[in-house]
Design a protein around this motif. Sequence first.
Motif, PDB file in Angstrom:
ATOM      1  N   THR A 163      -1.040 -12.167 -13.864  1.00 52.60           N
ATOM      2  CA  THR A 163      -0.333 -12.209 -12.588  1.00 52.60           C
ATOM      3  C   THR A 163      -0.989 -11.283 -11.563  1.00 52.60           C
ATOM      4  O   THR A 163      -1.463 -10.200 -11.906  1.00 52.60           O
ATOM      5  CB  THR A 163       1.127 -11.767 -12.796  1.00 52.60           C
ATOM      6  OG1 THR A 163       1.729 -12.601 -13.779  1.00 52.60           O
ATOM      7  CG2 THR A 163       1.924 -11.832 -11.505  1.00 52.60           C
ATOM      8  N   ASP A 164      -1.005 -11.695 -10.317  1.00 52.14           N
ATOM      9  CA  ASP A 164      -1.415 -10.807  -9.228  1.00 52.14           C
ATOM     10  C   ASP A 164      -0.312  -9.772  -9.045  1.00 52.14           C
ATOM     11  O   ASP A 164       0.765 -10.066  -8.523  1.00 52.14           O
ATOM     12  CB  ASP A 164      -1.612 -11.603  -7.939  1.00 52.14           C
ATOM     13  CG  ASP A 164      -2.148 -10.745  -6.805  1.00 52.14           C
ATOM     14  OD1 ASP A 164      -2.126  -9.499  -6.924  1.00 52.14           O
ATOM     15  OD2 ASP A 164      -2.578 -11.320  -5.791  1.00 52.14           O
ATOM     16  N   VAL A 165      -0.583  -8.551  -9.511  1.00 51.77           N
ATOM     17  CA  VAL A 165       0.452  -7.508  -9.534  1.00 51.77           C
ATOM     18  C   VAL A 165       0.468  -6.677  -8.260  1.00 51.77           C
ATOM     19  O   VAL A 165       1.090  -5.608  -8.220  1.00 51.77           O
ATOM     20  CB  VAL A 165       0.263  -6.584 -10.763  1.00 51.77           C
ATOM     21  CG1 VAL A 165       0.537  -7.340 -12.050  1.00 51.77           C
ATOM     22  CG2 VAL A 165      -1.155  -5.980 -10.786  1.00 51.77           C
ATOM     23  N   GLY A 166      -0.183  -7.143  -7.212  1.00 53.05           N
ATOM     24  CA  GLY A 166      -0.199  -6.395  -5.962  1.00 53.05           C
ATOM     25  C   GLY A 166       1.178  -6.161  -5.381  1.00 53.05           C
ATOM     26  O   GLY A 166       1.393  -5.201  -4.642  1.00 53.05           O
ATOM     27  N   PHE A 167       2.139  -7.015  -5.719  1.00 54.02           N
ATOM     28  CA  PHE A 167       3.503  -6.874  -5.198  1.00 54.02           C
ATOM     29  C   PHE A 167       4.284  -5.780  -5.907  1.00 54.02           C
ATOM     30  O   PHE A 167       5.337  -5.339  -5.426  1.00 54.02           O
ATOM     31  CB  PHE A 167       4.269  -8.198  -5.356  1.00 54.02           C
ATOM     32  CG  PHE A 167       4.713  -8.466  -6.765  1.00 54.02           C
ATOM     33  CD1 PHE A 167       6.001  -8.151  -7.176  1.00 54.02           C
ATOM     34  CD2 PHE A 167       3.824  -8.999  -7.690  1.00 54.02           C
ATOM     35  CE1 PHE A 167       6.402  -8.376  -8.484  1.00 54.02           C
ATOM     36  CE2 PHE A 167       4.224  -9.234  -8.999  1.00 54.02           C
ATOM     37  CZ  PHE A 167       5.509  -8.924  -9.391  1.00 54.02           C
ATOM     38  N   SER A 168       3.797  -5.317  -7.057  1.00 48.52           N
ATOM     39  CA  SER A 168       4.545  -4.406  -7.913  1.00 48.52           C
ATOM     40  C   SER A 168       4.107  -2.957  -7.736  1.00 48.52           C
ATOM     41  O   SER A 168       2.953  -2.614  -8.038  1.00 48.52           O
ATOM     42  CB  SER A 168       4.369  -4.801  -9.381  1.00 48.52           C
ATOM     43  OG  SER A 168       4.871  -3.810 -10.241  1.00 48.52           O
ATOM     44  N   PRO A 169       4.996  -2.061  -7.280  1.00 43.82           N
ATOM     45  CA  PRO A 169       4.617  -0.655  -7.162  1.00 43.82           C
ATOM     46  C   PRO A 169       4.220  -0.042  -8.503  1.00 43.82           C
ATOM     47  O   PRO A 169       3.404   0.884  -8.545  1.00 43.82           O
ATOM     48  CB  PRO A 169       5.903   0.007  -6.626  1.00 43.82           C
ATOM     49  CG  PRO A 169       6.670  -1.096  -5.982  1.00 43.82           C
ATOM     50  CD  PRO A 169       6.366  -2.322  -6.794  1.00 43.82           C
ATOM     51  N   VAL A 170       4.757  -0.549  -9.594  1.00 42.64           N
ATOM     52  CA  VAL A 170       4.480   0.000 -10.916  1.00 42.64           C
ATOM     53  C   VAL A 170       3.067  -0.354 -11.374  1.00 42.64           C
ATOM     54  O   VAL A 170       2.354   0.484 -11.937  1.00 42.64           O
ATOM     55  CB  VAL A 170       5.521  -0.505 -11.938  1.00 42.64           C
ATOM     56  CG1 VAL A 170       5.208   0.037 -13.323  1.00 42.64           C
ATOM     57  CG2 VAL A 170       6.922  -0.106 -11.513  1.00 42.64           C
TER      58      VAL A 170
END
Length: 263
Positions: A125-132
Motif C-alpha cells: 500500500t502507498d502509506v503516504g497517508f499514514s503518519p505511522v
Amino acid sequence: MTEPHPWRRYVALGDSFTEGIGDPEPASQGGHRGWADRVAEVLSAQVDGEFSYANLAIRGRLIRQILDEQVEPALELKPDLITISAGGNDIIRPGTDPDLIAAQLEAGIVRLKQSGATIVVFTGTDVGFSPVFRSIRGKVAIYNENIRAIAAKYDLIVADQWALVAIQNSNMWAPDRLHLNAFGHHEIARTVLAALNVSNDLQPNSPQPLTAARWREARTEDLVWAREYFVPWVLRRVRHQSSGDGLSAKRTTAGPVFSHLAD
C-alpha cells in the motif's frame, strides 16, 4: 456472455493480511473473514461442481517463515490458483533491505511455479497517508518495483495495492492501524477479482456507508491506539515475539467455501 473462470482449487499464503485480521466474522473459520475469503466466495459461486479453498496464512509471519511453513503444504494441495502476499512484516522492521526481501520472495515463487497454478502477488500500500508508516514509503516503493519485476519474469498477476486510492483512508483500517477493516478487505477482494478478470457484483464501500470521525474523536482514538496497539507491538519486537506465535492456519485443507456475506 461472460466466460466462467477456470479455477477450482484456490490456496492463499501469507500473514495477517491474508488471514483476514481486522475483519472479524465469528461465522468464518478462524473468526476472521478478510479479502481471501471474499474472493473465494465469489469464485465458488461462479462454478458448477466442486470448488475448494485453503488459507494457510498466519498473522505475524515474516517472509522466511511464510516460505518455510506454507509453500510445500500449498503444493501438496495441488492448487490451480495461488495468492501470496509476503514481506510486509519484514518491510516495516527497521534496517531491513527490500532488495533482499524480494530475493527471498523470488525463491518462493520459483517453488510455487512448480504447481502450474495461476499466481497472484501484491504490491504494498502507498502509506503516504499514514503518519505511522509514512517514513517507510520509499522502502515500500522499492519493494514494489522488485515485485513487479518478479511478476514480469515469471508471468504472475499483480494485485496493485499501491494504486488502490480507496484504501489510502483511515476509515478503511482497523483500530490498530496495521490491518484493514471489513471495508478495506472488501476493496482488496474487488482488486484481486479485477486482476483475475472475474466479473462480480461487489460494490465500492459495502456493506455500509463510511462516516468520518470528528477532530476531537480522532485525537482521543490516537491515545487509545497508542496504549492498546502500538506499545504492545513495540514490546513484542523487543522480546522477539510475534502475534502469531503458537497459532495455526485457519483453513489447512482445501474444502468447500461457506459464504457469510452480509444481507
